[in-house]
Design an enzyme around this catalytic site. Structure first.
Site, short mmCIF file in Angstrom:
data_model
loop_
_atom_site.label_atom_id
_atom_site.label_comp_id
_atom_site.label_asym_id
_atom_site.label_seq_id
_atom_site.Cartn_x
_atom_site.Cartn_y
_atom_site.Cartn_z
N LEU A 26 3.33 -4.99 -3.38
CA LEU A 26 2.67 -4.67 -2.12
C LEU A 26 2.84 -5.89 -1.23
O LEU A 26 2.75 -7.03 -1.71
CB LEU A 26 1.17 -4.39 -2.32
CG LEU A 26 0.76 -3.08 -2.97
CD1 LEU A 26 -0.74 -3.07 -3.21
CD2 LEU A 26 1.17 -1.91 -2.11
N ASP A 27 3.07 -5.69 0.04
CA ASP A 27 3.20 -6.81 0.98
C ASP A 27 1.92 -7.62 1.03
O ASP A 27 0.83 -7.11 0.77
CB ASP A 27 3.51 -6.30 2.39
CG ASP A 27 4.89 -5.67 2.47
OD1 ASP A 27 5.75 -6.00 1.63
OD2 ASP A 27 5.11 -4.86 3.40
N ARG A 28 2.04 -8.89 1.43
CA ARG A 28 0.87 -9.77 1.52
C ARG A 28 -0.18 -9.20 2.48
O ARG A 28 -1.37 -9.29 2.22
CB ARG A 28 1.28 -11.15 2.00
CG ARG A 28 0.09 -12.11 2.06
CD ARG A 28 0.41 -13.47 2.60
NE ARG A 28 1.67 -13.94 2.06
CZ ARG A 28 2.31 -14.99 2.53
NH1 ARG A 28 1.82 -15.66 3.53
NH2 ARG A 28 3.45 -15.37 2.01
#
Length: 121
Positions: free
Chosen positions: A84-86
């Protein structure tokens, strides 16, 4: 022996969770084959973790990671399944059963996924 037959060729391919493997007359578990014959396989651990915004899935310098959010994650060798992206918050699966990482994440296995996105702005 693999599936009751003696192994006479080097480099024989086996599936550690489907084939029955015996070494020196003793059955070897699939987890031990995956993790190395010299040590006992750790207890399987699966965690469903809510990843908040600002936390990374993969180590990146000084950023806080999902592994740092789970007690004993390093000792249990927990790894995230997927990414998952930051700047994204959401659920992420973590496990120490490495045999499942590739089948659950590689596109060639074509596992279905469902994402629900809320866009601000």
């Amino acid at each position: 022996r693999v599936n009751g037959k003696p192994v006479t060729d080097l480099g024989i391919k086996v599936h550690p969770l489907q084939d029955e493997i015996h070494v020196d007359g003793q059955k070897v578990s699939g987890e031990a084959v995956v993790g190395g014959l010299s040590r006992e396989a750790p207890k399987a651990r699966w965690i469903l973790l809510y990843k908040p915004k600002g936390v990374t899935v993969t180590p990146s310098g000084s950023s806080k990671t999902v592994v740092s959010l789970v007690e004993n994650a390093d000792n249990d060798r927990l790894l995230p399944v997927g990414r998952l992206d930051r700047n994204t918050a959401g659920l992420i699966l973590m496990t120490n059963e490495k045999i499942w990482l590739h089948p659950l994440t590689h596109p060639s296995y074509a596992l279905g996924r469902r994402y629900i996105a809320v866009v601000e702005g």
